[in-house]
Design an enzyme around this catalytic site. Structure first.
Site, mmCIF file in Angstrom:
data_model
loop_
_atom_site.group_PDB
_atom_site.id
_atom_site.type_symbol
_atom_site.label_atom_id
_atom_site.label_comp_id
_atom_site.label_asym_id
_atom_site.label_seq_id
_atom_site.Cartn_x
_atom_site.Cartn_y
_atom_site.Cartn_z
ATOM 1 N N GLY A 1 37.451 54.569 34.688
ATOM 2 C CA GLY A 1 38.177 55.804 34.450
ATOM 3 C C GLY A 1 38.385 56.704 35.644
ATOM 4 O O GLY A 1 38.287 57.932 35.505
ATOM 5 N N VAL A 2 38.668 56.144 36.804
ATOM 6 C CA VAL A 2 38.899 56.979 37.982
ATOM 7 C C VAL A 2 40.154 56.554 38.732
ATOM 8 O O VAL A 2 40.578 55.401 38.649
ATOM 9 C CB VAL A 2 37.703 56.929 38.974
ATOM 10 C CG1 VAL A 2 36.445 57.473 38.339
ATOM 11 C CG2 VAL A 2 37.488 55.522 39.502
ATOM 12 N N SER A 3 40.746 57.514 39.437
ATOM 13 C CA SER A 3 41.757 57.217 40.446
ATOM 14 C C SER A 3 41.123 57.496 41.799
ATOM 15 O O SER A 3 40.387 58.486 41.957
ATOM 16 C CB SER A 3 42.994 58.098 40.267
ATOM 17 O OG SER A 3 43.751 57.666 39.176
ATOM 18 N N ASP B 1 50.345 40.567 35.560
ATOM 19 C CA ASP B 1 51.805 40.671 35.672
ATOM 20 C C ASP B 1 52.518 39.940 34.541
ATOM 21 O O ASP B 1 53.547 39.301 34.738
ATOM 22 C CB ASP B 1 52.300 40.152 37.030
ATOM 23 C CG ASP B 1 53.718 40.621 37.353
ATOM 24 O OD1 ASP B 1 54.174 41.593 36.720
ATOM 25 O OD2 ASP B 1 54.363 40.010 38.226
ATOM 26 N N GLY C 1 65.248 38.935 41.102
ATOM 27 C CA GLY C 1 65.875 38.674 39.802
ATOM 28 C C GLY C 1 65.309 37.441 39.122
ATOM 29 O O GLY C 1 65.467 37.262 37.921
ATOM 30 N N SER D 1 62.135 36.899 38.818
ATOM 31 C CA SER D 1 60.865 37.260 38.181
ATOM 32 C C SER D 1 60.965 37.195 36.663
ATOM 33 O O SER D 1 61.921 37.701 36.064
ATOM 34 C CB SER D 1 60.438 38.660 38.597
ATOM 35 O OG SER D 1 60.022 38.686 39.935
ATOM 36 N N HIS E 1 56.074 43.557 35.748
ATOM 37 C CA HIS E 1 56.796 44.432 36.683
ATOM 38 C C HIS E 1 58.295 44.476 36.391
ATOM 39 O O HIS E 1 58.997 45.374 36.852
ATOM 40 C CB HIS E 1 56.532 44.008 38.135
ATOM 41 C CG HIS E 1 57.292 42.815 38.606
ATOM 42 N ND1 HIS E 1 56.746 41.548 38.649
ATOM 43 C CD2 HIS E 1 58.558 42.684 39.066
ATOM 44 C CE1 HIS E 1 57.646 40.703 39.123
ATOM 45 N NE2 HIS E 1 58.749 41.365 39.388
#
Length: 274
Positions: free
Chosen positions: A171-173, A40, A113, A115, A9
């Site tokens: 493969g979907v939203s 992440d 900060g 992270s 991120h």
């Protein structure tokens, strides 16, 4: 060799990345070798040699109450800041930006900060990558870090393949319509529920369609993208799942295949559309 571990991120959406090493005013242009939003973790590369690398500890041997040190760049301007604390808990299941993660908990001071900074044991060995904190009124000493064992596995995958292999993808939203108005505005359907908002070409577009309202997966009722994501996460690559859904007012069942997630071949995130 110039490889740098940080949080996904921190660099997500960046068009350019610069790295400044501790104790040096010189900055380096960095390339993003790979990033994985689920864990992440991201790996950067700078054109430098002879750098001192962190020594990874076995994070599975950590115990609650063990002393640790966090080193980071709080507020984005206080580089090299060191804070101390203990391991407050192991394997905390925490929702970080909509993704459930198993993290180390520490009471070492963590601020925006931090992270991507390291969490170290008292021998100076890396035990975690700081990536989150709980904030709000009356909240103190709730910082979280990705265990070093998990971070190193993902980093190796990113360095070798550019992505994390073996992750299931359909493969979907998805979009959750909480009321009839929202459902009709977006899908011309008056029934609230979980809808398919987009399907990636070549990934189940022969069986799933825009506007399908998902009721259940393999007999388990679902009501959110997270429900579906949790089921897909356990799916073996190449196997199929039975989706129960409403299409054109009719309840149907379709077989949905689990593909391996490959970022270069997909352009839709598996998440709820905002």
């Amino acid at each position: 060799d110039g490889y740098i571990l940080t949080c996904a991120h921190v660099v997500s959406g960046a068009t350019s990345v610069k790295v400044q090493l501790d104790g040096s005013d010189e900055s380096y242009d960095a390339t993003i070798v790979g990033q994985d939003s689920t864990s992440d973790i991201a790996v950067l590369k700078i054109d430098a040699t002879g750098l001192t690398a962190a020594v990874f500890a076995d994070s599975s041997k950590l115990v609650v109450g063990q002393d640790v040190i966090a080193i980071g760049n709080p507020l984005g301007s206080l580089g090299g800041t060191v804070t101390t604390g203990i391991i407050s808990a192991l394997d905390r299941e925490i929702d970080v930006g909509g993704t459930m993660m198993n993290l180390l908990q520490t009471n070492a001071a963590v601020n925006p900060g931090n992270s991507g900074g390291g969490l170290f044991n008292m021998s100076g060995e890396l035990v975690g990558i700081v990536n989150a904190k709980s904030s709000g009124e009356n909240v103190e000493g709730l910082g979280f870090a990705i265990p070093s064992n998990d971070a190193s596995k993902v980093a190796e995958e990113l360095m070798t393949n550019g992505y994390v292999t073996g992750k299931a993808y359909i493969g979907v939203s998805l979009y959750y319509a909480s009321d009839s108005y929202t459902a009709y505005r977006n899908f011309r359907n008056s029934s609230p529920g979980l809808y398919i908002a987009q399907v990636v070409e070549g990934y189940n577009d022969d069986v799933l369609k825009f506007g399908d309202r998902i009721i259940a997966v393999d007999g388990t009722e679902v009501s959110s993208a997270d429900d579906v994501k949790a089921i897909v996460k356990k799916c073996e690559i190449g196997s199929t799942m039975k989706f129960s859904l409403y299409r054109d007012g009719k309840l149907i069942e379709v077989d949905v295949k689990c593909y391996e997630y490959k970022p270069e071949k997909t352009d839709v995130d598996f998440s709820e559309v905002q």
